[in-house]
Design a protein around this motif. Structure first.
Motif, mmCIF file in Angstrom:
data_model
loop_
_atom_site.group_PDB
_atom_site.id
_atom_site.type_symbol
_atom_site.label_atom_id
_atom_site.label_comp_id
_atom_site.label_asym_id
_atom_site.label_seq_id
_atom_site.Cartn_x
_atom_site.Cartn_y
_atom_site.Cartn_z
ATOM 1 N N CYS A 149 -1.879 6.708 -7.065
ATOM 2 C CA CYS A 149 -1.388 7.334 -8.611
ATOM 3 C C CYS A 149 0.024 7.496 -8.852
ATOM 4 N N VAL A 150 0.728 8.711 -8.852
ATOM 5 C CA VAL A 150 1.757 8.875 -9.462
ATOM 6 C C VAL A 150 2.764 7.898 -8.571
ATOM 7 N N GLU A 151 2.643 7.572 -7.506
ATOM 8 C CA GLU A 151 3.420 6.658 -6.827
ATOM 9 C C GLU A 151 3.724 5.276 -7.584
ATOM 10 N N VAL A 152 3.066 5.001 -8.415
ATOM 11 C CA VAL A 152 3.192 3.799 -9.277
ATOM 12 C C VAL A 152 4.769 3.994 -9.982
ATOM 13 N N ASN A 153 5.131 5.086 -9.934
ATOM 14 C CA ASN A 153 6.525 5.318 -10.510
ATOM 15 C C ASN A 153 7.983 5.061 -9.581
ATOM 16 N N PHE A 154 7.474 4.761 -8.510
ATOM 17 C CA PHE A 154 8.442 4.684 -7.627
ATOM 18 C C PHE A 154 8.568 3.120 -7.064
ATOM 19 N N PRO A 155 9.452 2.329 -7.409
ATOM 20 C CA PRO A 155 9.517 0.941 -7.242
ATOM 21 C C PRO A 155 9.708 0.461 -5.593
ATOM 22 N N HIS A 156 10.374 1.385 -4.896
ATOM 23 C CA HIS A 156 10.754 1.284 -3.459
ATOM 24 C C HIS A 156 9.280 1.297 -2.691
ATOM 25 N N LEU A 157 8.424 1.931 -3.017
ATOM 26 C CA LEU A 157 7.097 1.963 -2.072
ATOM 27 C C LEU A 157 6.504 0.514 -2.339
ATOM 28 N N PHE A 158 6.627 -0.143 -3.514
ATOM 29 C CA PHE A 158 6.042 -1.408 -3.552
ATOM 30 C C PHE A 158 6.523 -2.395 -3.054
ATOM 31 N N SER A 159 8.152 -2.308 -3.119
ATOM 32 C CA SER A 159 8.969 -3.355 -2.375
ATOM 33 C C SER A 159 8.763 -3.378 -1.029
ATOM 34 N N GLN A 160 8.521 -1.972 -0.391
ATOM 35 C CA GLN A 160 8.204 -1.759 1.018
ATOM 36 C C GLN A 160 7.088 -2.564 1.337
ATOM 37 N N TYR A 161 6.111 -2.670 0.857
ATOM 38 C CA TYR A 161 4.691 -3.216 1.004
ATOM 39 C C TYR A 161 4.920 -4.822 0.901
ATOM 40 N N GLU A 162 5.678 -5.295 0.147
ATOM 41 C CA GLU A 162 6.074 -6.655 0.015
ATOM 42 C C GLU A 162 6.707 -7.263 1.418
ATOM 43 N N ARG A 163 7.587 -6.215 1.766
ATOM 44 C CA ARG A 163 8.490 -6.745 3.028
ATOM 45 C C ARG A 163 7.452 -6.358 4.136
ATOM 46 N N LEU A 164 6.154 -5.729 4.231
ATOM 47 C CA LEU A 164 5.402 -5.614 5.286
ATOM 48 C C LEU A 164 4.366 -6.719 5.254
ATOM 49 N N GLY A 165 4.495 -7.687 4.239
ATOM 50 C CA GLY A 165 3.403 -8.632 4.110
ATOM 51 C C GLY A 165 2.279 -8.642 3.320
ATOM 52 N N VAL A 166 2.094 -7.516 2.578
ATOM 53 C CA VAL A 166 1.035 -7.204 2.075
ATOM 54 C C VAL A 166 0.745 -8.097 0.836
ATOM 55 N N GLU A 167 -0.434 -8.726 0.717
ATOM 56 C CA GLU A 167 -1.019 -9.589 -0.118
ATOM 57 C C GLU A 167 -1.753 -8.854 -1.349
ATOM 58 N N CYS A 168 -2.402 -7.737 -0.978
ATOM 59 C CA CYS A 168 -3.022 -6.944 -2.099
ATOM 60 C C CYS A 168 -2.866 -5.467 -1.952
ATOM 61 N N LEU A 169 -2.590 -4.765 -2.678
ATOM 62 C CA LEU A 169 -2.010 -3.671 -2.696
ATOM 63 C C LEU A 169 -3.165 -2.745 -3.409
ATOM 64 N N LEU A 170 -3.917 -1.720 -2.577
ATOM 65 C CA LEU A 170 -4.750 -1.090 -3.247
ATOM 66 C C LEU A 170 -4.435 0.173 -3.847
ATOM 67 N N LEU A 171 -4.240 0.419 -5.176
ATOM 68 C CA LEU A 171 -3.846 1.510 -5.821
ATOM 69 C C LEU A 171 -4.963 2.359 -6.364
ATOM 70 N N SER A 172 -5.285 3.360 -5.673
ATOM 71 C CA SER A 172 -6.347 4.134 -6.435
ATOM 72 C C SER A 172 -5.598 5.525 -6.891
ATOM 73 N N ALA A 173 -6.042 5.728 -8.115
ATOM 74 C CA ALA A 173 -5.696 6.796 -8.889
ATOM 75 C C ALA A 173 -6.308 7.430 -9.784
ATOM 76 N N TYR A 174 -6.009 8.558 -10.456
ATOM 77 C CA TYR A 174 -6.674 9.478 -11.461
ATOM 78 C C TYR A 174 -5.398 9.351 -12.671
ATOM 79 N N PRO A 175 -5.344 8.485 -13.303
ATOM 80 C CA PRO A 175 -4.105 8.326 -14.149
ATOM 81 C C PRO A 175 -4.525 9.084 -15.485
ATOM 82 N N VAL A 176 -3.105 9.614 -16.161
ATOM 83 C CA VAL A 176 -3.246 10.782 -17.126
ATOM 84 C C VAL A 176 -2.636 10.124 -18.359
ATOM 85 N N ASP A 177 -1.843 8.682 -18.467
ATOM 86 C CA ASP A 177 -1.657 7.997 -19.493
ATOM 87 C C ASP A 177 -1.706 6.378 -19.578
#
Length: 276
Positions: A149-177
């Motif tokens: 969810c709210v971690e969508v606002n923090f690009p460094h978390l996504f780039s960390q997973y790119e460096r870890l070789g992730v091919e699909c990121l599972l983003l589970s959320a309860y969005p509000v906007d």
């Protein structure tokens, strides 16, 4: 069929863990019948999500949550399907629970748990204890990661997973906007990997659950009030050759910086930035 087939769930979450567990198992059976290797559920699916279904943790029957989780694990083994399931994870009192994603293998084993690292102000102040580690796991040769969810606002978390070789990121959320979707698509395109978004039925007016490809384009969306959609992740799909084979390696090299440092110049017209 090449690649890996997954199911993305969009169920309506309740405050009743027994009802939620029953719904999870029903969708697991549908996912398995559709030949999915993995089914992903939203944030807070099993226990209910704080601020929405849960006003206070005293409302949660943790014995029921655990019993439902055990039944889900047993069914995962029976169906031979992986499950990524959102739920609060209780800690030893008086510590607040984690906001988590359980990673259950197709052998029915809880192999890991992602604990939300960056909680919202309300979450960290009133409801949850934070986690601190990324989680990666492999299914049929494809590498997955997890965020909430709210971690969508923090690009460094996504780039960390790119460096870890992730091919699909599972983003589970309860969005509000509605901006949540834009951010998710941007992260997929910037990091050149798939992002699967599993959201509750309560938020379909904002955006659908679905799979975003490494070009930042939806390839699958859960239609309307439907509860499940199927999608395939295939690194050999020619439509993603550019992002996967060219852009991602180039961006990794650019981030490392050697291609620029090797071309650095010593020139007064370079160092003097006020020169005409």
């Amino acid at each position: 069929m090449t690649g890996i087939r997954m199911a993305i769930a969009q169920p309506t979450i309740t405050a009743d863990a027994a009802a939620n567990g029953k719904q999870v198992r029903s969708l697991m059976r549908k996912a398995a019948a559709g030949r999915a290797r993995l089914v992903q559920f939203p944030e807070g699916m099993l226990s209910g999500y704080a601020k929405e279904q849960i006003a206070d943790w005293s409302q949660v029957d943790w014995d029921t949550v655990r019993a439902e989780l055990e039944q889900i694990m047993a069914l995962a083994a029976e169906l031979e399907i992986w499950v990524v399931l959102g739920s609060a994870h209780p800690l030893t009192p008086p510590h607040r629970p984690h906001n988590s994603l359980y990673v259950i293998s197709d052998a029915g084993v809880l192999i890991d748990r992602y604990d939300k690292r960056i909680c919202s102000h309300t979450e960290i102040t009133h409801f949850y204890s934070p986690g601190f580690e990324p989680v990666v796991f492999d299914i049929d040769g494809y590498r997955f990661g997890a965020l909430l969810c709210v971690e969508v606002n923090f690009p460094h978390l996504f780039s960390q997973y790119e460096r870890l070789g992730v091919e699909c990121l599972l983003l589970s959320a309860y969005p509000v906007d509605v901006g949540f979707e834009v951010k998710a698509r941007a992260h997929a395109a910037i990091n050149c990997y798939w992002i699967a978004m599993s959201l509750p039925g309560q938020t379909v007016d904002l955006m659908p659950s679905g799979l975003i490809n490494p070009a930042g384009i939806y390839t699958t969306q859960v239609a309307g009030q439907s509860e499940l959609a199927f999608a395939t992740i295939d690194r050999d799909d020619p439509t993603v050759t550019g992002p996967l084979k060219h852009a991602r390696p180039w961006r990794a090299a650019a981030t490392k910086g050697d291609i620029y440092r090797s071309r650095a110049v010593t020139d007064p017209r370079s160092s003097n930035r006020t020169a005409l």
